[in-house]
Design an enzyme around this catalytic site. Structure first.
Site, short mmCIF file in Angstrom:
data_model
loop_
_atom_site.label_atom_id
_atom_site.label_comp_id
_atom_site.label_asym_id
_atom_site.label_seq_id
_atom_site.Cartn_x
_atom_site.Cartn_y
_atom_site.Cartn_z
N LYS A 76 100.15 77.84 36.56
CA LYS A 76 99.28 78.92 36.16
C LYS A 76 99.86 79.39 34.88
O LYS A 76 101.16 79.13 34.55
CB LYS A 76 99.66 80.00 37.10
CG LYS A 76 98.85 81.50 37.06
CD LYS A 76 98.99 82.17 38.22
CE LYS A 76 98.16 83.64 38.00
NZ LYS A 76 98.64 84.60 39.16
N SER A 151 94.21 86.28 40.90
CA SER A 151 94.05 85.99 39.72
C SER A 151 94.58 84.40 39.54
O SER A 151 94.02 84.08 38.34
CB SER A 151 95.07 86.73 38.99
OG SER A 151 96.35 86.46 39.49
N SER A 175 97.02 87.19 44.75
CA SER A 175 96.67 86.13 43.79
C SER A 175 96.57 84.59 44.39
O SER A 175 96.18 83.82 43.37
CB SER A 175 97.21 86.58 42.50
OG SER A 175 96.62 87.31 41.85
N1 GLN Z 1 93.99 91.18 42.66
C1 GLN Z 1 95.24 91.78 42.41
C2 GLN Z 1 95.27 92.61 41.45
O1 GLN Z 1 94.73 92.51 40.33
C3 GLN Z 1 96.19 90.90 42.89
C4 GLN Z 1 96.73 90.35 41.82
C5 GLN Z 1 97.76 89.31 41.88
O2 GLN Z 1 98.40 89.18 43.07
N2 GLN Z 1 98.29 88.83 40.78
O3 GLN Z 1 96.25 93.07 41.30
#
Ligand code: GLN
Length: 474
Positions: A76, A151, A175
């Site tokens: 990532k 994400s 994420s």
């Molecule tokens: N969707 C969640 C957020 O936007 C989780 C994001 C993540 O775990 N990086 O914060």
């Protein structure tokens, strides 16, 4: 080679002298090329990974290769790899090059893994659909009109479509688990502090976890056991010993499995997902485990607590991107303040700006106690409640997501709707406990459904064993 699904496929090919590491990398490069439309990769390290493969092939011949020789890893775009770009899929880091390598990555490299490229994600890992990337969304390989989740959408799709053996992601509030569920792959968020965050781009530092996407439990366990453990560059990492997770993947004896009754009775969760969880609970009961309904009254506060705390932490972490130290700087500024403002306005996307403003607000002198301090207190209560459940039971089973993968554009007009995608993943993040998402069947539209298994602190070994024994496809 028709297809490679797991590291054991690769090992067999290499050991049987039916393929070299170079062949394996060529195979993946071809796959990546054929699947460009998925937009999973932001950059492919083609030449470099081939060169590295040749070196590892020599090491294999000399009997000196590491434990991950032949494994091809996607990362990532939030991991520092020395002399490579890192952007968190944001314009603000355009042109920035890492000066060092993240500990998690270094440990994989030391065992002869090959890093094949940088994977797309939501900007600064903020999002649940990968639509917040400055480089366009990633498409779900199961249905190209749908999101892969976020994400770490690029990481999930790269494994789903077989573009690498495993992928690294980060999980702050879901994420890794949510995209894993949308894309039919395994994803783990380990205990907070299990894996070093050195060289992981900071989003919300008291939540951020490094974790793994894979097509099966065994590969996941192997990669985590190599990455985890004390690190002199990150004093927050636990010093407790890392078990050899991949060595014993069988669960023995009866387990006490909890589930939250209200979730199965209430609305807001897609019917197929409820049924999926119910039939898994039934299967476990028949296998001789104790399946126990529990109530988790604070569950409904996990999402607001999460969004207050992570906006606060991210507004502070992202203040470093000021146009002076990293990447992008506006060209038409009149003075330093104007430069800060224009740089940040031009180069941060809408969601990142929203969170910085919300975070600055909850940290402001007049609202600090009302929001930030209060959310910290609620965090402690949620943690205590989760630990109580997990002390009395071995595992807590939950859905990963309220729905299966939604359509591109379906929720990105309304941030609250998007935040609801994290409804079932944030509580493990708020509590800092480990949780795994495993593929567990399909809905009526043939879209993947994930199952979330949560355990107490540092019980990754038990998670892997239980998941592998009851929820493994291979
Ligand atoms: N969707 C969640 C957020 O936007 C989780 C994001 C993540 O775990 N990086 O914060």
């Amino acid at each position: 080679m028709e297809s490679i699904r797991s590291f054991s496929d690769i090992r067999q090919l290499i050991e049987g002298k039916n393929a070299s590491c170079e062949d394996i990398v060529l195979f993946y490069l071809k796959k990546i090329e054929e699947n460009r439309h998925l937009n999973a990769f932001l950059e492919v390290f083609s030449e470099e990974s081939l060169q590295r493969a040749r070196i590892i092939d020599q090491k294999i011949q000399q009997g000196k290769a590491g434990r991950l020789a032949g494994m091809v890893v996607g990362i990532k775009d939030v991991f520092c790899l020395k002399d490579h770009k890192i952007q968190a899929a944001s314009k603000i880091l355009e042109g920035f090059v890492s000066q060092f390598t993240a500990t998690a990555l270094q440990r994989l490299l030391d065992e002869d893994a090959i890093i094949i490229g940088r994977l797309n994600c939501d900007e600064f890992a903020m999002g649940s659909s990968n639509e917040n990337s400055a480089y366009g969304p990633v498409l779900n390989a199961a249905d190209n009109s749908r999101v892969p989740g976020g994400s770490s959408g690029g990481s999930a799709v790269a494994v789903q479509a077989g573009l690498c053996t495993v992928a690294l992601g980060s999980d702050t509030g879901g994420s890794i688990r949510q995209p894993a569920a949308f894309c039919d792959v395994v994803g783990i968020k380990p205990t907070y502090s299990r894996v070093s965050r050195y060289g992981l781009l900071a989003y919300a530092s008291s939540f951020d976890c490094v974790g793994v996407f894979s097509s099966n439990i065994e590969d996941n366990a192997l990669v985590l056991e190599i990455m985890a453990g004390a690190d002199e560059y990150d004093s927050t990492v636990s010093r407790s010993e890392v078990p050899a997770y991949s060595k014993n993947l069988l669960w023995n004896g009866p387990a006490k499995v909890a589930y939250v009754k209200e979730l199965l009775d209430g609305d807001g969760v897609q019917e197929d997902i409820k049924q999926n969880l119910s039939s898994s609970l039934q299967m476990l009961k028949e296998a001789g485990h104790e399946v126990i309904p529990v109530s988790f009254p604070l569950l409904k506060y996990a999402l607001p607590t999460y969004y207050i705390l992570i906006t606060a932490e991210s507004s502070s972490n992202l203040s470093r991107y000021d146009g002076v130290k990293y990447g992008y700087r506006t060209r038409d500024a009149k003075g330093i303040l104007d430069m800060y403002k224009k740089t940040r306005t031009q180069a941060f996307g809408e969601e990142v700006r929203r969170r910085i403003m919300l975070g600055t607000f909850v940290l402001s002198a007049s609202y600090y106690d009302a929001f930030y301090t209060k959310a910290q207190k609620v965090r402690n209560l949620i943690r205590a409640e989760a630990i109580k459940i997990l002390t009395e039971h071995d595992f807590l089973l939950m859905p990963v997501t309220p729905t299966t993968a939604f359509k591109l554009g379906e929720h990105n007009k309304n941030p609250l709707e998007m935040y609801l995608a994290d409804l079932f993943t944030v509580q493990a993040s708020v509590a800092g406990i480990p949780a795994i998402s495993v593929p567990n069947g399909y809905d009526a539209n043939n879209l993947p459904i994930g199952l979330q298994i949560i355990a107490n602190y540092f019980e990754e070994e038990q998670l892997y064993q239980f998941a592998n024994t009851y929820f493994s496809r291979s």
